[in-house]
Structure formats: structure tokens, C-alpha cells
Design an enzyme around this catalytic site. Sequence first.
Site, short mmCIF file in Angstrom:
data_model
loop_
_atom_site.label_atom_id
_atom_site.label_comp_id
_atom_site.label_asym_id
_atom_site.label_seq_id
_atom_site.Cartn_x
_atom_site.Cartn_y
_atom_site.Cartn_z
N HIS A 246 88.48 -18.03 -3.79
CA HIS A 246 88.47 -17.68 -2.89
C HIS A 246 87.82 -18.80 -2.14
O HIS A 246 87.78 -18.28 -1.32
CB HIS A 246 88.15 -15.57 -3.03
CG HIS A 246 88.06 -14.55 -2.16
ND1 HIS A 246 88.78 -14.15 -2.08
CD2 HIS A 246 87.48 -14.73 -0.67
CE1 HIS A 246 89.62 -13.08 -0.77
NE2 HIS A 246 88.32 -13.83 -0.01
N GLU A 250 89.41 -20.32 1.59
CA GLU A 250 89.26 -19.40 2.84
C GLU A 250 88.67 -20.87 3.66
O GLU A 250 88.69 -21.22 4.77
CB GLU A 250 87.92 -18.39 3.29
CG GLU A 250 87.86 -17.62 3.97
CD GLU A 250 88.99 -17.17 5.17
OE1 GLU A 250 89.19 -17.14 6.16
OE2 GLU A 250 89.81 -17.08 4.10
N LYS A 253 91.65 -23.29 4.41
CA LYS A 253 92.12 -22.71 5.16
C LYS A 253 92.07 -22.70 6.85
O LYS A 253 92.72 -23.61 7.98
CB LYS A 253 92.55 -21.60 5.43
CG LYS A 253 93.31 -20.62 4.34
CD LYS A 253 94.05 -19.93 3.97
CE LYS A 253 93.02 -18.43 4.08
NZ LYS A 253 93.28 -17.47 4.66
#
Length: 407
Positions: A246, A250, A253
Site C-alpha cells: 500500500h 502510493e 503513483k
Amino acid sequence: MRILRTLMNNASIGKLVDQYSRFSPSPLSMKQFLDFGSENACEKTSFMFMRQELPVRLANIMKEINLLPDNLLRTPSVRLVQSWYIQSLQDILEFKERNPSDEKVTSDFTDTVIKVRNRHNDVVPTMAQGVVEYKEAYGTDPVTSQNMQYFLDRFYMSRISIRMLLNQHTLLFGGRVRVNPAHPKQIGSIDPHCRVTDVVKDAYENARTLCDRYYMNSPELIMEEFNVKEPNKPITVVYVPSHLYHMVFELFKNAMRATMELYGDCMEYPPVCVQIALGNEDLTVKVSDRGGGVPLRKIDRLFTYTYSTAPRPQMDSARAAPLAGYGYGLPISRLYARYFQGDLKLYSLEGYGTDAVIYIRALSTESIERLPVYNKSAWKHYKTIHEADDWCVPSKEPKDMTTFRSI
């Protein structure tokens, strides 16, 4: 009268919330999770711990929800979240006096745990929607914003911890097969030998797929490992792979979006560089990009809920998930890092790029849950009137010294 009281079916539930909120949650270390699940996994023992610990964690955060502004508590989304927490507390408390030696009881409890976990699947976006509803209707002032940031950090951290317990119990006792065929070496959601590079590569490939879909291209990945403890061996750590994924996903991205938007229609883009280092105390993962960076004054804002540098996307299920826009990615990722006593920090060189660094405890005995507790200190935080800053606030315009008069 507070909304929490009006939602409760009877006064006894309110008394139980008060009762269980007087207890502090019991934080577990990664080693404790591991030791319990590895060889001596006992459904009866887990049942006895869960039926006591879950109400404590639920009640502590339910008391804190009730300290939010009344207008926020009245929003449909926050009322819905409260109803989920009340129902889950009631479901767990039904087993308070049940016989732990009865296999039917433990089996029913496991089914209830699965039901609670599924009920809370949408807690994060629903609470976020409640905050949006409140801001659009009433606006915010600095004090309210500060209190909401404080609350959301604690609320989402509590949610991570509750979900960790639910997942461990479900994965260990919720199926006919104890070993997960997809992840045979994992103990519940924990991998005792988590290969960090594998998780990083997986996160990169999925972020790259999104980037290719939106920008028709994507930066390459350069990855280096530095294993101080065991040179020339792959870095492994006792950790929850989904939490690490996770966080890294992130960061990828953000790095990819910044890079693609800075360099536009270039044929080649600077790569995203990842360095993974394992020392005696910390495992560190650094994600570096050359996407132009952000000014210092904006760094703290990046960890503010609902703040995003991207345009807010429309809720259109026909399209793929956007690379950015909702503003919860970084603050939630930092909570995952802090959950087991780590951290996530950003270091930016405006005009060049950004380094995002994840810190994870290398030793499982030191990876201990970080849990919010409802007590007088927490209560005071919401009730204290924040006074003026005790440092001078510089004016945006330089002072005209020609008009300066001495005293």
C-alpha cells in the site's frame, strides 16, 4: 443530545461503551502475532482475547467520534459509520458470556468476525465523504481543521489495528484450510520472510500499468539493495506485505505522475529510483523521482486529509481508478508505516525531485502496534481553545521603512 446517544438502541449500549472505553487497548508486537499464529494457533485462545480486546478498541474510538462537531456528526455518512461501529460492538458483546470450549461458539464467533470485517470495508471512503459533506455545508476554520486532522489520524489508525486483528483471526481460523495456498509461508497476513524487492516490484508494475493507461508511457525503475546485516543476501523482514505494498504503490503513483506531467511529451523520462537498506535497527525504503519536487511550505499539506495536488476525479465506475485526486493516499500510507513504530517522510528539492522514505523496524520484537487511547489528554485536545501563535507571523508584503516611526 449527542448523535451517538440517539443512534443507540438503548441506554445499556451507552453504558457498555463507557465501560470498555475506560480500558486501554493492548498493543501486540509483530513477534507476538507471529508466535501465536505459527505453531500454537488456538481458536479458543484467539476467541477469548478478541472478545475482550475488540470492544475496547471499538469503544475507545467511539468515544472520540462523539467529540466531533455536532454538524459533522449529523452528516449522513458519519451517522452511517457510527451505526456500523455500534452494530459491530453489539455483535462482539453477544459472545461475552459464551463458553469458549464450545466449538459451535468459536465457529459462530469466527463467522461474526468475518461479518464485522466486511461491514467495515468502506469505513475510509464513507468517513471521507462525511468530511466533504461537512466542509461543503459549513466550511472550516483553523481550529476545526486541526482537530479533524488529529481525529482522522487516530480514527484511521484505530481502523487499521482493528482490521489487523480481524484479518489475523479470519485467516487463521476462518477457512477449512489453515495454509493459504496463494501465500503458503504467511502466518495470517504476516510474512515472516517478506522479500521486500518482490513487494516493491509488484507495486511498481501495477502503478506502471495505471501510468501507461493515463499517459501512454511511464518511467523505468532502478532498484538497489544494501543488506548490512547479511551482505549479498536478499533483504527480508517480518512484516505485513499488504501494508508495505500500500505504501510503496502510493509513492510510485505520486512519483510517476509528477515525472510524466513535468516532462510532458518527451520520448524518454528519468527513472524512478528505489534504494532498500537493512541495518541493525531499521529497514529503509527510499523512492526517488525527478518530477520537479514541491516547495517546503507545501510538504506538511501533502499529509493533510482531502488535500491533493491533482484535480478531484469524478466518481465514474466506467473509468479506471485515477493516479491521484482524493488526497488520502499519503496520510493513510504514513499511518501504515507508523502502525508498527515506523514512519514515512518526504524530502523535496523544489525544481528537481522528491525523496520519499519509508522506515520500518527491522526487529519483530520492536514492531509494536501504535494505538490511540481515549483519555483525558485526548479529550483536552478537542476542548482546548487554540490561542494565537507565540511566534511572529511574517507579512506577505515587505514593510515600508519610510513610514516607520520610532517610539
